[in-house]
Design a protein around this motif. Sequence first.
Motif, mmCIF file in Angstrom:
data_model
loop_
_atom_site.group_PDB
_atom_site.id
_atom_site.type_symbol
_atom_site.label_atom_id
_atom_site.label_comp_id
_atom_site.label_asym_id
_atom_site.label_seq_id
_atom_site.Cartn_x
_atom_site.Cartn_y
_atom_site.Cartn_z
ATOM 1 N N UNK A 168 20.507 13.499 13.310
ATOM 2 C CA UNK A 168 19.690 14.721 13.361
ATOM 3 C C UNK A 168 20.507 15.920 13.815
ATOM 4 N N UNK A 169 21.781 16.006 13.364
ATOM 5 C CA UNK A 169 22.591 17.097 13.913
ATOM 6 C C UNK A 169 22.361 18.438 13.220
ATOM 7 N N UNK A 170 21.685 18.440 12.062
ATOM 8 C CA UNK A 170 21.211 19.725 11.526
ATOM 9 C C UNK A 170 19.993 19.469 10.648
ATOM 10 N N UNK A 171 19.365 20.506 10.146
ATOM 11 C CA UNK A 171 18.073 20.291 9.450
ATOM 12 C C UNK A 171 18.255 19.464 8.188
ATOM 13 N N UNK A 172 19.398 19.635 7.506
ATOM 14 C CA UNK A 172 19.600 18.908 6.257
ATOM 15 C C UNK A 172 19.755 17.409 6.513
ATOM 16 N N UNK A 173 20.569 17.077 7.518
ATOM 17 C CA UNK A 173 20.738 15.662 7.859
ATOM 18 C C UNK A 173 19.436 15.059 8.361
ATOM 19 N N UNK A 174 18.666 15.840 9.110
ATOM 20 C CA UNK A 174 17.385 15.340 9.601
ATOM 21 C C UNK A 174 16.481 15.009 8.424
ATOM 22 N N UNK A 175 16.462 15.898 7.429
ATOM 23 C CA UNK A 175 15.640 15.675 6.244
ATOM 24 C C UNK A 175 16.069 14.396 5.532
ATOM 25 N N UNK A 176 17.415 14.232 5.361
ATOM 26 C CA UNK A 176 17.939 13.032 4.696
ATOM 27 C C UNK A 176 17.535 11.779 5.467
#
Lengths: 256, 363
Positions: free
Chosen positions: B31-39
């Motif tokens: 969860x280190x940025x919004x894109x990774x959190x989404x993935x």
Amino acid sequence: MTDTTAQKTDATIDQPIIELIGMHKWYGDFHVLSDINLKVARRERIVICGPSGSGKSTMIRCINRLEEHQRGRIIVDGIELTNDIKNIEKVRTEVGMVFQHFNLFPHLTILENLTLGPIWVRKEPKKEAEETAMMFLEKVKIAEQAKKYPGQLSGGQQQRVAIARSLCMRPNVMLFDEPTSALDPEMVKEVLDVMIDLADEGMTMLVVTHEMGFAKSVADRVMFMDEGQIVEENTPHEFFDNPQNERTKLFLSQIL
Amino acid sequence: MTDKNASTSRKYLKPPVTEVGVLGWLRENLFNNWFNSLLTILTIYSLFLVIPPLIKWAFVDSLWFSDAAACRDIDGACWSIIPANARFIFFGFFPEDQQWRPLTAMILLLALVLYSQNRRSWNKLLFPIWTAGLFVMGWLMHGGLGLPVVETAKWSGLPLTLMLSLFGMVGAYPLGVLLALGRQSRLPAIKSLCVVYIELIRGVPLISMLFMSSIMFPLFLPEGITIDKVLRAQVAIIIFTAAYIAEVVRGGLQAITKGQYEAADSLGLNYGQAMRLIILPQALKIVIPPTVGILISAFKDTSLVVIIALYDVLKTTKVTLSNPKWMGYSSEAYLFLAVLYFIFCYAMSNYSRKLEKALHTGR
Ligand SMILES: Nc1ncnc2c1ncn2[C@@H]1O[C@H](COP(=O)(O)OP(=O)(O)OP(=O)(O)O)[C@@H](O)[C@H]1O
Ligand SMILES: [Mg+2]
């Protein structure tokens, strides 16, 4: 075996152990060594110095045929170096070589590094080879490391092992190619001490080095090479205090 | 020296809490940025969609030991296809009453492999033990000396796969090493011979080599002489794999510094000794990972022998699937095969990693 040695001791005891006569070497078109004449008597200690690229390494590497010469003759302990592979292997067992970068075998323990040559080349029984090896490790003050691998030793220790490895072959001559120049300063002395001991025992030695302290205290003769020739040779005293050749003077002024 | 003084007065702080432990790891990696959190969320959602039905299919609604008829009534996996047809899948056309022979041979082979994986057994006994083992295996498979003879055309299933791969590797490895040494040779004749061999073989797919071995090669033989088909396939596999091994080993040889050759030479070792004692042990160790890669793909490639009508374990499984009673359970059968192949391949790569570690000597 016995008859040749007997013959040798009678006829060649006073002959030079190494003789280079009008020796030339080229790398392609490049004339690396030209007209090298050198006689080394038994028990003599010779230091060779000179600027980088002057052909020091090439010359001593010709003596055990790591490099091939193209003209002139090289005779080691009565054996002339030709293309005859048997002669080459015989000369190599009589001549020990110590390299700048140690070149220990990293996949073998220290003890195995030392016993490999005696077992496979001199056909000694393993036990005997190991005893000899331990004796020489003792001598270079490193016996406690026998079971380790080269990668676990410091540079100075590795170089002492390399010297012991050569000695295990019972050579008549030892060649050293800048044995201390890859070492950290604090390790140079431990290696030089071993070499001095060796010299004191009467080993014939040809040493390429810029350790002038060693040259002064140990060498019988010092040679200066430049551009593929032996430019000057003299006793250490004369060589350092009273150099004749301009190039020698320049070189000495730079390194002393 | 100044560094040392500085370090004595330096205070060591613990890293912030968010950097360590489960929470720290989650934050750092997922969860280190919004894109990774989404993935991360998408991945978790799709796993949620896939995993439970899969488990239901494979374990809850499935049958493990039943006849074909019972399988018609369930929604889950019909694993029964494997035990019910195990004899044919594993041993193919080997006469049923003699199938204890390939079974024993395989067990013996595995025992030999297990025995030799221990480095302590790499001594003078290893070679005679293998020779004796191979002799017994050959006797079990082929017969004679009191056992009924089973000709190689009937050898099939897992024993065939294992035999082709194991002897493929054992034959290809030394040949590959010799080719690599030959390619470095100073003698032009030997060198060019090896180069031609390697480049030629690498330029041809294994399938065509197998075809050549089974169709073209017999044309060149004089009338009346036949060479066994399995043997021909075996030789084709060895010849093919050796070319790849050779190139990998050549890479290892190039990684050995000139100093090692010179040190060996200056001790007075001859060429053979220098190679055997100094150069090859180091070079071969360096190339363990790519070598095992080649051996693993050689293992899997043995399944290509189906095209010359040899029945390896893949082909016997396919034949089983063509039986009307068991038609339609190919997912189960192929999954089983995948697991079977995986076990062998994983064992190989696992062993290679262990070996690499054991041979590591510092530096
Ligand atoms: N294999 C080779 N091929 C071509 N030229 C070479 C080769 N080895 C050395 N030389 C050249 O031969 C010359 C002598 O090299 P050599 O290594 O003998 O010098 P050196 O006196 O030992 O120098 P250094 O003090 O740098 O070790 C150099 O000019 C070098 O570039
Ligand atoms: Mg040099």
